[in-house]
Design an enzyme around this catalytic site. Structure first.
Site, PDB file in Angstrom:
ATOM      1  N   SER A 127       0.834  -1.188   0.000  1.00 32.47           N
ATOM      2  CA  SER A 127       0.000   0.000   0.000  1.00 32.47           C
ATOM      3  C   SER A 127       0.875   1.246   0.000  1.00 32.47           C
ATOM      4  O   SER A 127       1.795   1.388   0.804  1.00 32.47           O
ATOM      5  CB  SER A 127      -0.902  -0.004   1.232  1.00 32.47           C
ATOM      6  OG  SER A 127      -1.690   1.159   1.267  1.00 32.47           O
ATOM      7  N   GLY A 128       0.568   2.167  -0.907  1.00 34.38           N
ATOM      8  CA  GLY A 128       1.335   3.401  -1.011  1.00 34.38           C
ATOM      9  C   GLY A 128       2.462   3.339  -2.008  1.00 34.38           C
ATOM     10  O   GLY A 128       3.185   4.322  -2.176  1.00 34.38           O
ATOM     11  N   THR A 152      -2.195   1.868  -7.957  1.00 32.83           N
ATOM     12  CA  THR A 152      -3.369   2.451  -8.615  1.00 32.83           C
ATOM     13  C   THR A 152      -2.966   3.453  -9.683  1.00 32.83           C
ATOM     14  O   THR A 152      -3.519   3.471 -10.789  1.00 32.83           O
ATOM     15  CB  THR A 152      -4.266   3.122  -7.562  1.00 32.83           C
ATOM     16  OG1 THR A 152      -4.639   2.155  -6.569  1.00 32.83           O
ATOM     17  CG2 THR A 152      -5.520   3.689  -8.196  1.00 32.83           C
ATOM     18  N   ASN A 208      -0.888   5.545   2.803  1.00 30.83           N
ATOM     19  CA  ASN A 208      -1.307   6.025   1.490  1.00 30.83           C
ATOM     20  C   ASN A 208      -2.610   6.787   1.655  1.00 30.83           C
ATOM     21  O   ASN A 208      -3.530   6.314   2.321  1.00 30.83           O
ATOM     22  CB  ASN A 208      -1.493   4.840   0.536  1.00 30.83           C
ATOM     23  CG  ASN A 208      -1.757   5.283  -0.894  1.00 30.83           C
ATOM     24  OD1 ASN A 208      -1.769   6.474  -1.178  1.00 30.83           O
ATOM     25  ND2 ASN A 208      -1.972   4.350  -1.779  1.00 30.83           N
ATOM     26  N   SER A 223      -5.451   4.622  -0.768  1.00 24.96           N
ATOM     27  CA  SER A 223      -5.090   3.202  -0.792  1.00 24.96           C
ATOM     28  C   SER A 223      -6.268   2.367  -1.271  1.00 24.96           C
ATOM     29  O   SER A 223      -7.402   2.516  -0.787  1.00 24.96           O
ATOM     30  CB  SER A 223      -4.674   2.756   0.615  1.00 24.96           C
ATOM     31  OG  SER A 223      -4.423   1.373   0.639  1.00 24.96           O
ATOM     32  N   SER A 224      -6.018   1.485  -2.237  1.00 29.28           N
ATOM     33  CA  SER A 224      -7.050   0.566  -2.717  1.00 29.28           C
ATOM     34  C   SER A 224      -7.245  -0.528  -1.675  1.00 29.28           C
ATOM     35  O   SER A 224      -6.308  -1.257  -1.357  1.00 29.28           O
ATOM     36  CB  SER A 224      -6.647  -0.049  -4.054  1.00 29.28           C
ATOM     37  OG  SER A 224      -6.494   0.930  -5.032  1.00 29.28           O
ATOM     38  N   GLY A 233      -0.064  -5.873  -2.418  1.00 33.74           N
ATOM     39  CA  GLY A 233       1.243  -6.504  -2.358  1.00 33.74           C
ATOM     40  C   GLY A 233       1.378  -7.289  -1.062  1.00 33.74           C
ATOM     41  O   GLY A 233       0.463  -7.364  -0.233  1.00 33.74           O
ATOM     42  N   GLU A 277       2.106  -8.136   2.597  1.00 29.97           N
ATOM     43  CA  GLU A 277       1.944  -7.285   3.764  1.00 29.97           C
ATOM     44  C   GLU A 277       2.522  -7.952   4.996  1.00 29.97           C
ATOM     45  O   GLU A 277       2.183  -9.110   5.299  1.00 29.97           O
ATOM     46  CB  GLU A 277       0.468  -6.944   4.001  1.00 29.97           C
ATOM     47  CG  GLU A 277      -0.112  -6.037   2.922  1.00 29.97           C
ATOM     48  CD  GLU A 277      -1.508  -5.545   3.258  1.00 29.97           C
ATOM     49  OE1 GLU A 277      -2.088  -6.064   4.227  1.00 29.97           O
ATOM     50  OE2 GLU A 277      -2.005  -4.658   2.557  1.00 29.97           O
TER      51      GLU A 277
END
Length: 1231
Positions: free
Chosen positions: A110-111, A115, A160, A163-164, A390, A392
């Protein structure tokens, strides 16, 4: 860059190594250093073969413009610098030209920018594919689906701001021409737990905040919402506002995007009503009540929220209220109703909110698919774009991280398989011997998780379905029994004794050794999250709603379709989705984008090597490089290789006439490269070691320098030769024009002279002829007059003689005399005529002729008037005819005197006429000479002008005006600068004098020159300073920018130098212990008064500022009380008055912020704040916020306290005093 640099290869002008396959030596440190070097030069993309590694820059870069799109369009993958457009173009051209379905896999934590990467891929494909109204509509719908999904599926996290929180896979469908036809979107594992609870410092999904911020008052009234975020329990308040994000603008963007995608107005309204209902569900609260049978039940405290929810959803209030209080269980056609206690009621409420939002999101995806799906049934080409979480690894990892990491294990497995498969296929295609590549196969880890019998997901489902008491601990016991012997599973409760004493592994956790590293999972919540149960009463209540959308979201609530079969668990659903995804990806040609986050602060220009190293490990990038380098590190088509290196061999330079492969063989043999370092394929040359490639590059670079020198030499010779020939041709042209001009002028002079001579001759002839004609006319008139007078005289005389006596005889005599007179007259006229002829023939002088004619005329007049008779008259005529006859003396004397007088008169008249003629001729000569001089001057001026025009003819044709303008402007500027040179003011920076502007059009230049001169003399003035003086002035300048006209204390600090080390810790033995404890350089050491948070009293502390930390130490013992990293300092607050009181705000959640923010009072406030600001900016690359206000908030533990400055009388002189009024107010009295 002012001018775009043209590159023809990835190897040209490389910063670091553009392709990690060529990195030498290959190690983790060299890998990270290469990424950092490229990141520092704004090169965020790097290749690993055909894989693109992308580092999030956290700032906009000018590398995505339409010009960049055209630059990478239809170019070879390795032809230009690494870029995401290169991979997008390669995938699109393979799909369009080779009919190969493509997929682009974008992974990263994330970040990391996943996206944004997917948006860039889609925007590039949209830019390069076909045009047309229908095609543009499809592209617009595909692109506008992103804002809708982001609003409902993205949220702000600590890592982020966008973040998605779901995985997305989009299949874009193309026709045979490569034009988009439509698309299909699949979503994976929405993080629906975020709906009811968010971690500290994070937000709920964007759509909740966008509605409250951007909806109109009328829409809010319809949705029964208020704009205040604090009214809703499901919204976290500490991060409700995000810097740089305008939720109101984003809401309008989402509404517009939904309209473009194809949502009807009533559908949009229904969606917003469901979102409002979810938001208001969080405001329902329950209270416990005891029934008569002793069982606890729950009741809703305030039914207003429930009423509004029912009005929004069209549900009967009593039905929904009962669903929150009771649960019905059916088994073998028996129904049992049980009450729900408060905890169960809250669970039911949150479960309904999560399911309602999750199903709404799935419905949104389905509805978007209906709008963007291809309308034709022709054969389609497909490009898939996968944007998924990704790997984590958090401090507390739960069921969500377990599922996400399982998906990444599967993606890693297919990545290695497809990469090896691609390598093997290329070697076979090129007829290169294939060597087996050793690599780590993570199939054993995938089997540990997904095995149908002994896999962790299978045992979790089995535990959820098992009757009896089921808890997370029983699930962990089952894992310890089944997976104890697995080499990638670790638990302290397992039979394997090697982990019994591992204190890093708690008893309630298990650890899996993933391909990216070991991850410890908290088993708490696994069973509940996997069950994901929604009570059937709530499903049936939702199905009974009059709201069409809500009714469609809960089809299982239909009593006619009651299914007693247990719904699939979350784990099994995700496992099936991943299996489908893997099957889909294996049918396509993969393209990979690995996204990396450079730091946790979401800040530009910061590269955290430890964080990047962690991501490189779990993304398996080094493993990928080793797989690519196991065979041949570099391969290139023969044509491109020969074109790039042909200058290294005389036989191939400048042109090779034979086949490209033969040319490459000649080239490599000439360079004496060992045969084991390369192999020849069918269409490519394969180079084994990167050192060989770099050797070729070095030789090429050296050779290019030699060729550049040769080209420069030839060019300079050609330029000089061309210039000489041009000058020679110009000289010939100028000489010919000069000769032509000289001959023309000579001809004009001759012609002019001839005309003048001719005019003079013609005038002379005309005047001569005129004189002759006039003379003849006068002679005829004179003869006629004389004859007339003579006849008259003769007649009168005859009449007088014979008129009385002899009339008859007289008449006869008269007639006779008349005849004689007539004859004599004729004789006289004849004599006169002969005399004139004689005079002309004798060339007598003019004065002689005139004198004779005068006498003749005089005597003739006397004759004509004389009364004498014919005899006398005849004698007179005879005398005149013969002037030399014997006459009396007197007459001769008289004739002489008359002749003399007349001669004198004639001479005087002739002389006067001669002088007049001579004067007129001289005047005419002078005028003619003046006219000739003037003509010569005019002709010479014209000649000089023509000569100049001939010289500069080539400059005064098409661009004559521009040349004249530039020349004039240049002269004006030259004059302007020469005058400025003599009028420059002094070099003192405070000198305000400046010369006046001479020309109006030089106004901007004059001002800019003034500014440059001022900057230059300021620089000259600064160059005189030492480094220490520069630092002091920089700090003073920084203080001026921060506090001037803002802080009343600032003017008093201007004259005080900044010392920093007021305590001299290094020299004072009292602080030896403190000096030993601080290893870094001390920037400022000062005794400050620390304000007690509870009562406002002061205590002395030593304030130390180092490069990385702020330290507080006890003044007496020197013991360090607190240590705060500069990255945790977010703001410094102070009043605008004349006091030294200030507050240091700390980041929420940091280790130093346990007790809250710090309050200080210091005599050197301006210096301390300035040094703290500069040090924080230097260390974190972020500006520290300096707030100057007479009221500000500070955080004391969990409370926010207002610090208010008031004017008051001081008991201790000018020292401000603090007093804690209540839990929310701290007053500071200042003088």
């Amino acid at each position: 860059m002012a001018k775009m640099e043209v590159k023809t290869s990835l190897l040209d002008n490389m910063i670091g190594v553009g392709d990690m396959v060529l990195l030498e030596p290959l190690s983790e440190d060299s890998f990270i250093n290469n990424l950092k070097k490229r990141f520092d030069h704004s090169e965020i993309y790097t290749y690993i073969g055909s894989v693109v590694v992308s580092i999030n820059p956290y700032r906009p870069l000018p590398i995505y413009s339409p010009e960049k799109v055209e630059e990478y369009r239809n170019r070879n993958f390795y032809e230009l610098s690494p870029h995401i457009f290169a991979l997008s173009d390669e995938a699109y051209r393979s799909l369009r030209d080779q009919d190969k379905d493509q997929c682009i896999l974008i992974t990263g934590e994330s970040g990391a920018g996943k996206t944004e990467a997917s948006k860039l891929v889609m925007s590039y494909v949209a830019a390069v594919c076909g045009k047309g109204a229908e095609v543009n509509q499809v592209k617009e719908q595909l692109l506008q689906s992103n804002p809708v999904l982001e609003a409902f599926g993205n949220a702000k996290t600590v890592r982020n701001d966008n973040s998605s929180r779901f995985g997305k896979y989009m299949d874009i469908e193309f026709d045979f021409k490569g034009d988009p036809l439509g698309g299909v979107i699949s979503n994976y594992l929405l993080e629906k737990s975020r709906v009811v609870k968010q971690p500290r410092g994070e937000r709920n999904f964007h759509i909740f905040y966008q509605i409250l911020s951007g909806a109109s008052e009328d829409l809010l009234n319809k949705l029964k919402l208020e704009r205040d975020f604090s009214r809703y329990n499901y919204l976290s308040l500490d991060s409700a506002r995000v810097n740089g994000v305008d939720d109101a603008v984003n809401f309008r963007t989402v509404r517009n995007a939904m309209q473009i995608v194809g949502f009807m107005d009533h559908e949009t309204q229904s969606i917003l009503e469901v979102v409002a209902a979810v938001l208001k569900l969080g405001n329902i609260e329950f209270k416990p009540e005891s029934r008569v049978n002793g069982l606890d039940e729950s009741k809703i405290k305030d039914k207003n929220e429930l009423k509004e929810i029912c009005e929004l959803t069209g549900i009967d209030q009593s039905v929904l209220e009962r669903a929150f209080s009771f649960r019905t269980v059916e088994a073998k056609q028996e129904k049992v109703s049980t009450t729900l206690n408060v905890a169960q009621a809250y669970y039911a409420r949150d479960a309904l909110a999560k399911n309602l939002y999750s199903r709404l999101f799935s419905w949104l995806v389905t509805r978007i698919n209906e709008s963007i799906k291809a309308q034709t049934k022709v054969r389609k080409k497909v490009m898939g774009v996968l944007d998924i979480y990704g790997f984590e690894i958090f401090e507390d990892n739960s069921f969500e991280q377990f599922i996400i990491n399982y998906c990444n294990e599967k993606l890693q497995q297919i990545f290695i398989e497809l990469t090896l498969k691609e390598e093997q296929e290329e070697y076979i295609r090129e007829d290169i011997e294939w060597t087996h590549i050793e690599y780590f196969n993570n199939a054993i880890i995938c089997d540990l998780i997904e095995n149908n019998q002994t896999g962790i997901l299978a045992m979790l489902d089995e535990e959820c379905l098992r009757p009896g008491t089921v808890t997370d601990d029983t699930f962990l016991e089952k894992l310890n029994q089944v997976c104890a012997t697995h080499q990638h599973f670790e638990s302290r409760m397992s039979k394997c004794s090697r982990f019994l004493n591992d204190t890093s592994l708690p008893h309630s956790c298990f650890r899996i050794q993933h391909y990216a590293g070991k991850v410890m999972y908290q088993v708490e919540g696994f069973v509940d999250k996997n069950n994901d149960l929604l009570y059937r009463d709530l499903s049936q209540a939702m199905w009974k709603a009059n709201h069409s959308l809500i009714k469609a979201l809960f089809p299982e609530g239909n009593p006619a379709k009651i299914n007693l079969k247990r719904p699939p668990t979350a784990g099994s659903q995700f496992k099936a989705s991943v299996a489908t995804l893997m099957k889909n990806l294996q049918t396509k040609n993969p393209n990979y984008i690995r996204c990396i986050k450079p730091n946790d602060k979401k800040a530009a220009h910061i590269f955290n090597e430890a964080l990047v190293c962690h991501q490189v490990r779990y993304l398996g990038l080094l493993e990928n490089v080793r797989v690519r380098r196991a065979g041949y590190a570099f391969r290139q088509p023969y044509e491109l290789c020969l074109e790039r290196y042909k200058m290294l061999c005389k036989q191939t330079w400048p042109h090779w006439r034979g086949p490209a492969r033969a040319g490459v063989e000649v080239l490599f043999n000439e360079l004496e490269i060992p045969e084991e370092e390369y192999s020849f394929g069918r269409s490519k040359i394969f180079i084994r070691n990167p050192r060989t490639l770099f050797k070729l590059e070095d030789l090429r670079k050296q050779r290019l320098e030699d060729l550049a020198t040769l080209i420069q030499k030839i060019y300079r010779g050609w330029k000089c030769r061309t210039h000489f020939l041009l000058m020679k041709r110009s000289q010939i042209v100028i000489a010919s024009w000069c000769r032509r001009y000289a001959q023309q002028k000579k001809y004009q002079r001759i012609k002019s002279s001839a005309i003048v001579v001719q005019s003079y001759i013609r005038g002379w002839k005309a005047r001569k002829l005129l004189r002759e004609l006039k003379h003849q006319k006068r002679c005829k008139e004179a003869a006629t007059t004389i004859a007339a007078y003579w006849h008259g005289t003769q007649v009168r005389k005859c009449q007088q003689t014979f008129s009385v006596s002899r009339p008859a005889f007289g008449a006869k005599v008269l007639q006779k005399r008349q005849r004689e007179m007539f004859l004599n007259s004729l004789n006289y006229l004849t004599s006169i005529s002969l005399c004139c002829t004689h005079f002309n023939s004798c060339n007598l002088e003019n004065q002689d002729i005139l004198l004779y004619l005068w006498f003749c005329s005089d005597w003739f007049l006397s004759f004509s008037l004389s009364p004498l008779g014919p005899a006398v008259t005849f004698s007179a005529l005879n005398f005149f005819y013969n002037p030399f006859s014997n006459t009396p003396q007197a007459r001769r004397e008289l004739r002489r005197l008359k002749e003399e007088a007349r001669n004198k008169h004639a001479i005087a008249v002739i002389w006067a006429y001669w002088l007049g003629y001579k004067a007129r001729r001289e005047l005419k000569r002078l005028k003619e000479e003046a006219r000739r001089k003037h003509a010569v001057a005019v002709i010479w001026a014209y000649w000089l002008g023509l000569k100049v025009r001939r010289e500069y003819r080539k400059f005064f044709r098409a661009n004559a005006g521009r040349k004249i303008y530039e020349f004039t402007l240049q002269k004006i500027m030259q004059k302007y600068f020469l005058e400025m040179k003599n009028k420059m003011p002094s070099l003192s920076p405070i000198d305000k004098n400046w010369p006046a502007r001479p020309y109006l059009f030089l106004d901007s230049t004059h001002k800019e020159l003034k500014r440059i001169f001022h900057l230059w003399r300021c620089k000259k003035y600064r160059d005189q300073f030492t480094d220490q003086q520069k630092l002091i002035y920089e700090e003073k300048l920084e203080a001026s920018e921060l506090f001037k006209d803002k802080k009343a204390l600032y003017p008093a600090s201007v004259g005080q130098p900044f010392h920093g080390a007021y305590l001299e810790i290094s020299k004072n033995p009292k602080y030896k212990k403190l000096k030993d404890a601080v290893e870094e350089k001390i920037i400022i050491a000062e005794v400050v008064n620390k304000i007690n948070r509870a009562n406002g009293k002061c205590a002395s502390r030593i304030f130390l500022l180092t490069k990385n930390n702020v330290l507080l130490a006890d003044q007496k013992s020197g013991h360090i009380k607190s240590e705060v990293p500069l990255g945790d300092v977010t703001k410094v607050s102070m009043s605008s008055q004349n006091d030294g009181f200030f507050a240091v705000h700390l980041k929420e959640g940091s280790g130093a912020a346990g007790k809250g923010d710090f309050l200080f009072s210091s005599d050197h406030l301006i210096e301390m704040a300035t040094k703290l600001y500069r040090t924080t900016l230097s260390q974190t690359k972020q500006k520290l916020n300096i707030e100057i206000s007479d009221e500000f908030l500070v955080q004391f533990k969990q409370d926010k306290v207002c610090v208010k400055f008031i004017q008051g009388n001081q008991k201790n002189g000018n020292i401000p005093t603090c007093k804690r009024k209540n839990n929310r107010l701290l007053e500071v009295a200042v003088p």
